[in-house]
Design a protein around this motif. Structure first.
Motif, PDB file in Angstrom:
ATOM      1  N   UNK A 196     -20.183  19.476  -9.113  1.00 21.17           N
ATOM      2  CA  UNK A 196     -21.470  18.796  -8.963  1.00 21.17           C
ATOM      3  C   UNK A 196     -22.335  19.477  -7.902  1.00 21.17           C
ATOM      4  N   UNK A 250     -14.460  17.641 -10.409  1.00 18.90           N
ATOM      5  CA  UNK A 250     -15.844  17.375 -10.779  1.00 18.90           C
ATOM      6  C   UNK A 250     -16.733  17.444  -9.542  1.00 18.90           C
ATOM      7  N   UNK A 281     -23.645  22.596 -10.408  1.00 21.56           N
ATOM      8  CA  UNK A 281     -24.404  22.293 -11.632  1.00 21.56           C
ATOM      9  C   UNK A 281     -25.791  21.761 -11.306  1.00 21.56           C
ATOM     10  N   UNK A 282     -26.771  22.361 -11.892  1.00 25.28           N
ATOM     11  CA  UNK A 282     -28.139  21.915 -11.693  1.00 25.28           C
ATOM     12  C   UNK A 282     -28.670  22.372 -10.343  1.00 25.28           C
TER      13      UNK A 282
END
Lengths: 356, 314
Positions: free
Chosen positions: A86, A82, A89-90
């Motif tokens: 992270x 994850x 993502x975004x």
């Protein structure tokens, strides 16, 4: 042009009830900085699944089996944790989903949801984050942002909500924006406004946008380049006008012929016969062959390679092989191709004249 | 919000009035023996009629109903007949309330502390070991009749842990078993609800969107899932809490706790009509109050309800 993201031979598999199925069968696709790329294809052709691999958003039963997804020198296909995702993502790649009615948390104010995103990706003070959020809200065309900021999603109409969803995605300050059917759930009149908005944001924020859609009208409006997907494979890819006026793959022909605008008045609308292949069984040869009236014998035996039509245009069909017989595409396709050729000739003549 | 609360309050009052009438009418169907204490057998028909007329029970029904309702409005629940003859019911109930409330509060505290985190963990690790263990517990508690659970606990735990079988005010250890029994079901309920509503929220599109914008799973859990799962919880919890506090009928009589639940069993067994009538009314009021509070709390945590003209449509 600079490649911002490059997918090479990506294979995605899923396990479903103990069976393994291949959803993406070796797709290669480049994304250039600042362009708009449209990925078109029917439901289940794998367009959403393919783009989800860029963000590690596949469902838990799916995985990238082989291939590389290069972004800024990193291979996203190798990402596991994850924490790694992270960072992407975004921050680097953001996504706008189809249904604006359900994409927002109904219990939090619109302003809070944008603010939350701003704070997630930029280390700024609360007041500064608030001001930024307000600016973004204004940028996506919401009037009276001071008042709207403190309202809840249910106080917004569908089109306005999609603007908010886009605002949240923009608040991440991404390089790439993936819009998964951004206008499908909206009124026709609102669709154009949203596309217009995305276009203006693209210039202002320097975005690279990937549109996922099955609406060729949307494609014609916004896309610089088009990739046509069928059964988990990009079967044709080229500049927008190349795909619309000089398509090479029989599936693209069939797709364009199904447009009511291209049909002849009084004649029944064109429909592609048969159904897409079942992903459970292994696909032999060209996936479209069983539905293809132009299919050659080899189409059932060997998968066609990619043939380069022009530097920007390639298609995966045996019809482009020098040994293949010459076929005439369906009437509407032949017509528009002829028109396009004539236009091109005229242009060349003009250029000649100007040069002299 | 204010208008909504007032509206819900009025609705509750109407329900309450209907309920009081229903309880009253049902009590008229009970054997008339219940209006006499011991020595009913020795009375003849004339004496019985005379006594009933004197109590006003031979008046026309509407008159009786009006008298009953107006007494209720003045807080007069009537007098006990058999249990403690001629003693006002409020006096009988008053000393019982603290026991039920203490036991209820202890049980609620335990259930919330164990049940809610249990549900959160089950949702967080859905389909994995914590979820399976939790589901096993929920199924066991929900499927086995409570009476069986309680008796097993009472028999075996009391001998293994050497704690008293029955409640005794002077022995703190005797609190353990009844509180444990009362919590069993609540823990299962809270865990089950929490898991269910969290899983509901986890599958929503906005969670996917939150993930796509780069929010970590733990932040999504605390900021979005948990917060939103509390909306239905806010509606369910007040009823559950109030009903637990007002006394568990079975547990109280099993452990001979002098609370309200035990009293109801006693009153029914001894056919004390007015006492049963009063207790049933009190338990129902608590239920209605719970529903009312639940709706108000839900409106407080869910902004959609305030503006919704068709309130409570959710």
């Amino acid at each position: 042009m600079e490649k911002i993201l490059s997918a090479e031979d990506v294979v995605v598999k899923f396990t479903l009830r103990g069976e393994t199925l291949t959803a993406i069968r070796g797709v290669s696709l480049d994304l250039h900085r600042g362009e708009s790329l449209a990925i078109v294809g029917e439901s289940g052709s794998g367009k959403s699944v393919f783009t989800k691999t860029f963000m590690g958003m596949l469902d838990p039963n799916g995985w990238v089996d082989s291939g590389r997804i290069l972004y800024k020198g990193h291979d996203l296909a190798r990402y596991k944790t994850e924490r790694q995702w992270l960072g992407i993502r975004g921050r680097e790649i953001a996504m706008v989903f189809q249904d604006p009615m359900t994409s927002l948390n109904p219990l939090k104010t619109v302003g809070h949801q944008i603010l939350e995103t701003v704070e997630l990706h930029r280390s700024v003070r609360r007041a500064e984050a608030r001001r930024l959020s307000m600016d973004i809200l204004r940028d996506v065309g919401i009037s009276d942002p001071e008042k709207r900021y403190n309202q809840y999603p249910h106080e917004f109409s569908g089109g306005m909500r999609q603007r908010v969803v886009i605002a949240v995605a923009i608040a991440c300050n991404p390089n790439v924006l993936i819009c998964d059917e951004p206008t499908t759930a909206l009124d026709v009149t609102i669709q154009a406004q949203i596309l217009q908005l995305l276009h203006s944001l693209q210039e202002k924020y320097g975005l690279t946008i990937v549109y996922i859609t099955h609406d060729l009208g949307v494609v014609a409006n916004v896309a610089d380049r088009v990739a046509v997907m069928y059964a988990g494979d990009v079967i044709e890819c080229g500049l927008c006008e190349e795909i619309f006026y000089n398509p090479q793959h029989p599936y693209t022909w069939a797709l364009l012929s199904s447009l009511p605008q291209l049909g002849v008045k009084g004649e029944p609308l064109f429909a592609i016969r048969g159904t897409p292949p079942n992903l459970h069984s292994e696909i032999k040869g060209d996936a479209f062959a069983p539905r293809n009236p132009y299919a050659l014998e080899i189409d059932f035996i060997r998968r066609p390679p990619c043939f380069q039509v022009s530097p920007t245009h390639r298609a995966r069909t045996w019809l482009l092989d020098p040994r293949a017989p010459r076929v005439t595409p369906p009437a509407p396709i032949a017509r528009s191709r002829k028109l396009w050729m004539e236009k091109k000739m005229e242009k060349m003549k003009e250029q000649d004249r100007d040069a002299r | 919000m204010f208008a909504y609360t007032i509206k819900r309050l009025l609705q509750s009052l109407v329900t309450l009035a209907v309920l009081a009438t229903a309880v009253f009418l049902m009590m008229r169907l009970m054997p008339e023996e219940g209006y006499f204490g011991e020595g009913f057998d020795r009375l003849d028909q004339v004496q019985i009629e005379a006594a009933l007329t004197q109590m006003g029970l031979r008046d026309p029904l509407p008159t009786q109903l009006c008298r009953y309702l107006s007494n209720l409005l003045r807080g007069d629940l009537g007098r006990s007949i058999v249990f403690r003859p001629q003693v006002p019911i409020s006096e009988i109930i008053a000393p019982k309330i603290p026991y039920s409330v203490y036991f209820g509060l202890a049980s609620i505290a335990i259930s919330l502390i164990i049940g809610l985190p249990m549900g959160v963990m089950m949702a967080r690790f859905k389909g994995r070991t914590p979820d399976l263990l939790g589901s096993g517990y929920v199924v066991l508690v929900k499927a086995v009749a409570p009476a069986v659970c309680y008796i097993f606990l009472q028999l075996y735990l009391s001998s293994w842990l050497r704690i008293p079988m029955l409640f005794n005010v002077r022995r703190p250890l005797s609190w353990i078993l009844p509180v444990l029994c009362m919590s069993l079901g609540n823990v299962a309920n809270y865990a089950m609800w929490m898991r269910r509503y969290m899983v509901d929220e986890l599958n929503r599109d906005y969670i996917r969107f939150a993930r796509a914008k780069g929010m970590s799973n733990s932040k999504i859990m605390t900021r979005h899932v948990l917060r939103n799962a509390f909306v239905p919880m806010a509606q369910l919890l007040p009823t559950s809490i109030l009903l637990t506090i007002s006394g568990s009928i079975y547990v109280e009589s099993l452990f001979s706790i002098p609370g309200m639940g035990g009293l109801l069993v006693n009153a029914i067994q001894r056919q004390d009509n007015t006492l049963v009538q009063a207790l049933v009314l009190i338990f129902s009021c608590v239920g209605i109050l719970g529903l009312f509070l639940g709706d108000v709390f839900m409106a407080m945590v869910d902004p959609r309800i305030k503006l919704d003209k068709r309130s409570g449509a959710r």
